[in-house]
Design an enzyme around this catalytic site. Structure first.
Site, short mmCIF file in Angstrom:
data_model
loop_
_atom_site.label_atom_id
_atom_site.label_comp_id
_atom_site.label_asym_id
_atom_site.label_seq_id
_atom_site.Cartn_x
_atom_site.Cartn_y
_atom_site.Cartn_z
N GLU A 184 -4.99 17.04 44.15
CA GLU A 184 -6.01 15.51 43.23
C GLU A 184 -6.65 16.35 41.88
O GLU A 184 -7.13 15.15 41.44
CB GLU A 184 -7.24 15.46 44.48
N HIS B 288 8.31 29.31 42.57
CA HIS B 288 9.87 28.36 42.27
C HIS B 288 9.75 28.02 41.51
O HIS B 288 10.28 26.92 41.00
CB HIS B 288 9.53 28.29 43.63
N LYS C 285 -6.96 14.75 38.46
CA LYS C 285 -8.63 13.56 38.10
C LYS C 285 -8.20 14.70 36.21
O LYS C 285 -8.49 13.37 35.70
CB LYS C 285 -9.30 14.58 38.60
N CYS D 81 -4.87 -6.73 34.71
CA CYS D 81 -5.76 -8.08 33.97
C CYS D 81 -6.64 -8.03 34.75
O CYS D 81 -6.96 -8.26 36.37
CB CYS D 81 -4.33 -8.51 33.90
N LYS E 126 -7.48 0.06 36.97
CA LYS E 126 -8.03 0.82 38.86
C LYS E 126 -7.62 -0.39 39.68
O LYS E 126 -7.26 0.67 40.25
CB LYS E 126 -9.36 -0.25 38.51
N GLU F 248 -5.70 12.56 34.00
CA GLU F 248 -6.07 11.16 34.25
C GLU F 248 -6.79 10.56 32.68
O GLU F 248 -7.01 9.49 32.12
CB GLU F 248 -7.01 9.99 35.15
N ASN G 77 -3.10 -13.38 35.90
CA ASN G 77 -2.66 -12.04 36.08
C ASN G 77 -1.44 -12.43 36.98
O ASN G 77 -0.99 -12.93 37.86
CB ASN G 77 -3.34 -11.23 36.95
N GLY G 78 -0.69 -11.18 36.96
CA GLY G 78 0.25 -10.78 37.56
C GLY G 78 2.11 -10.84 36.51
O GLY G 78 1.76 -10.54 35.55
N ARG H 245 -10.76 -2.26 35.10
CA ARG H 245 -9.95 -2.77 35.84
C ARG H 245 -9.08 -1.87 34.97
O ARG H 245 -8.00 -2.10 35.30
CB ARG H 245 -9.71 -3.68 36.40
N TRP I 39 -3.86 -6.61 30.52
CA TRP I 39 -2.85 -5.52 30.77
C TRP I 39 -1.80 -5.32 30.05
O TRP I 39 -1.05 -6.30 30.88
CB TRP I 39 -3.16 -4.07 31.76
C1 G6P Z 1 -4.79 3.59 40.80
C2 G6P Z 1 -6.14 4.18 39.63
C3 G6P Z 1 -5.92 5.32 40.95
C4 G6P Z 1 -5.58 5.19 41.80
C5 G6P Z 1 -4.94 4.13 42.11
C6 G6P Z 1 -4.40 2.94 44.04
O1 G6P Z 1 -3.15 3.99 39.92
O2 G6P Z 1 -6.50 4.56 38.79
O3 G6P Z 1 -7.39 5.75 40.71
O4 G6P Z 1 -6.18 6.04 43.12
O5 G6P Z 1 -3.93 2.89 42.07
O6 G6P Z 1 -5.30 2.50 43.90
P1 G6P Z 1 -5.80 1.77 45.46
O7 G6P Z 1 -6.80 0.79 44.95
O8 G6P Z 1 -4.92 1.55 46.29
O9 G6P Z 1 -6.79 3.31 45.59
#
Ligand code: G6P
Length: 612
Positions: free
Chosen positions: A485, A508, A489, A2, A607, A492, A99-100, A27, A73
């Site tokens: 990673e 395995h 990516k 949010c 985000k 996501e 938010n929260g 976000r 959100w």
């Molecule tokens: C969310 C984002 C990711 C990020 C993760 C941790 O899931 O979509 O891209 O890696 O949070 O976020 P931070 O701000 O703590 O690195």
């Protein structure tokens, strides 16, 4: 997650808020709304993007110089028009965005229903609007006092902005757990969840801390604790520029951020490695080196991509400084039984946003047990950066694309500098090896520029695999976290199922999935694991898997076996993740574009994840 934007001044509040909400779109959210106070309160809100809200405002405009806006959100209640914020109290005179999560909303709601309040939405937030109204009525107190009393009853987290039709020149904001800052202009004030909506108007900001509120009026602002104690707050000057948060001609923020890496990495290294004598200075760690040198173990806590950089950090610190490292998902740290953290431990919290709720909770837990806590954050002034004993900023610049790219490489560089300096202090590294790594680190921006030149080849390969249902990524040692990673990516942003594995583990389980339809990305750049990686490639080949190999000029043995190769420049093994990740970022980007996905705002993701 949010986002909140608020405005009080002489501009058109709806304009400022809509523009600000667009800046916060990265976000992640699923509905948006605005409330403008111009004698009377007017609310517009809808499921969907801010663009939809903008269309509604064109049809039914609202005018006025005071307002609050929100991108939601969904947590409690599905994303729809009714659950979108702002929410109103029963008499419709109090309106707020939040938010929260109000954790005790259910019991508060029951009490309010008994008193005759009725609820329109399924949200936890609406409870708060009714509660403030009820308290003001029951206690016959001021708006401000009612907010304070209400917040004392609330369990959970909040970033809040509240308007009251009976006090037409005032916004009250409050914070516990969800970030909120106040931008200070000339006769105008801005409220936002982060600095991006504010930066085009002013660079002066006040960060609210937990359990603080601000009362903003045309005549000035005042910050106090929820317990009513006045707070003397520092005004910070932001160094961020508007260009940094715009796309500069790139079609997506993610692509811009991938291509910014030569610059973000030089910014991260600048002033920290002296090219003359190869010494490392990390100003934010000056006081904690003795703790690091004596640490029994280093615990790294993070989430998502930051957790992957933490894994690279584990390999780096153990290899160079010979200290035991444990990398924990921040969300799981607290469930370890028993969590034997004490004052001899050092915890490194890694977070791009500096606001991730689980990472924050992990660091608070470690701090309460006496551990020294260090932050590696990108967002200056973020909560994690402020709550740690010491820290290093990554200086990668604002990262807007939800899929983290330049923040990852900058985090790995910071971890490399920490590992090297610690190794030097502990005497666990030879001068020659230290010098070899430092010289490659100094050449890193140039090496990343070279790696980015493979984009055309990435496009060709991506075209062939755009509709692959699965992907497998394999790496060993320093490149194992890069395999994770790369897979993250891809899933996501393109919604393709992908898994990253340490190459030997393939036998395995995942090997059962391999057939002629399975693309397998192999990271074959490390000299010390080369032979074993080649064997793994053979195993994939024998089952007709399609091999996309990431190789280096001085390590091309895999090429005859691979269906496709992507080349990255030669670099010393420990720095390999910083170049091997580049083609993987580019490939996930290109595949997502080919599939017509919303690259910068992938579905369901946020985000900055401010709920646990
Ligand atoms: C969310 C984002 C990711 C990020 C993760 C941790 O899931 O979509 O891209 O890696 O949070 O976020 P931070 O701000 O703590 O690195």
């Amino acid at each position: 997650m949010c986002g909140i934007v608020g405005y009080l001044g002489n501009r058109d509040a709806a304009d400022v808020i809509i523009k600000g909400l667009k800046r916060l779109e990265y976000r992640g959210y699923d509905s948006a709304g605005v409330a403008i106070l111009n004698g009377k309160l007017a609310i517009r809100k809808a499921k969907g993007k801010v663009k939809r809200l903008e269309e509604i405002l064109e049809d039914k405009p609202v005018e006025g110089g005071i307002g609050i806006g929100h991108t939601r959100w969904a947590t409690h209640g599905e994303p729809n028009d009714v659950n979108a914020h702002p929410h109103q109290s029963q008499n419709k005179r109090i309106v707020l965005v939040h938010n929260g999560i109000i954790e005790n909303y259910s019991s508060l709601k029951k009490e309010l229903i008994k008193k005759g309040y009725s609820f329109q939405s399924q949200t936890d937030t609406e409870v708060l609007a009714h509660l403030i109204e009820a308290i003001q009525k029951d206690l016959d107190c001021s708006f401000e006092e009612a907010v304070q009393y209400a917040l004392k009853q609330v369990e959970g987290t909040y970033g809040l902005a509240i308007l009251n039709q009976d006090e037409p020149d005032k916004i009250i904001v409050a914070r516990k757990g969800s970030p909120l800052l106040l931008g200070i202009g000339e006769d105008e004030y801005f409220i936002a969840s982060d600095a991006s909506p504010v930066i085009e108007y002013t660079n002066k900001v006040v960060y609210l801390d937990d359990n603080e509120m601000a009362i903003i009026k045309r005549t000035g602002y005042e910050v106090k604790s929820i317990a009513n104690v006045p707070q003397n707050k520092k005004i910070h000057e932001l160094e961020m520029s508007i260009e940094q948060i715009e796309k500069s001609g790139y079609p997506h923020f993610m692509l811009k951020e991938i291509f910014e890496q030569p610059q973000s990495l030089s910014d991260c290294i600048r002033g920290r490695i002296n090219p003359e004598d190869q010494s490392i200075t990390l100003g934010g760690l000056t006081d904690v080196w003795p703790k690091l040198e004596k640490a029994n173990r280093i615990i790294i806590a993070a989430c998502g991509t930051s957790w992957h950089s933490g894994l690279v950090g584990e390999y780096l610190i153990e290899h160079l400084a010979k200290v035991h490292v444990e990398v924990e998902y921040a969300s799981e740290l607290r469930y370890k039984e028993p969590v034997l953290i004490d004052e001899k431990d050092v915890l490194i919290a890694i977070s791009q946003s500096g606001e991730t709720a689980d990472t924050l909770a992990a660091l608070r837990e470690a701090k309460s047990k006496g551990a020294t806590v260090i932050g590696i954050c990108n967002v200056v002034g973020s909560t994690i950066a402020r709550e740690t004993h010491a820290g290093v900023y990554t200086h990668a610049g604002p990262e807007i694309g939800v899929a983290s790219t330049k923040a990852f490489t900058a985090q790995v560089v910071v971890l490399t500098m920490i590992a090297l300096e610690l190794a030097k202090r502990k005497g666990t590294i030879s001068d020659e090896y230290y010098s070899e790594i430092i010289s490659d680190l100094l050449k890193l921006p140039q090496k990343v520029t070279t790696a980015l030149k493979e984009f055309d080849k990435v496009k060709e390969i991506s075209a062939l695999f755009t509709y692959a249902p699965n992907f497998l990524y394999l790496g060993r040692s320093f490149n194992f976290p890069v395999a994770l990673e790369g897979a993250l990516k891809l899933k996501e942003i393109s919604y393709i199922h992908a898994e990253g594995y340490p190459a030997a583990e393939m036998k395995h389980g995942p090997i059962a999935l391999i057939d002629e339809h399975m693309p397998v990305v192999v990271l074959t750049t490390l000299s010390h694991t080369n032979e074993k990686m080649i064997s793994n490639v053979q195993e994939v080949k024998a089952r007709k898997g399609r091999i996309i190999a990431v190789t280096m000029p001085n390590n091309r043995e895999v090429e005859p076996l691979a269906d496709f190769t992507l080349e990255v420049p030669s670099i010393t093994d420990v720095l390999s993740p910083l170049v091997t990740v580049i083609p993987l970022q580019l490939m996930s980007y290109q595949i997502a574009v080919n599939r017509g996905c919303n690259v910068d705002q992938p579905r369901n993701l946020a985000k900055s994840v401010t709920v646990e």
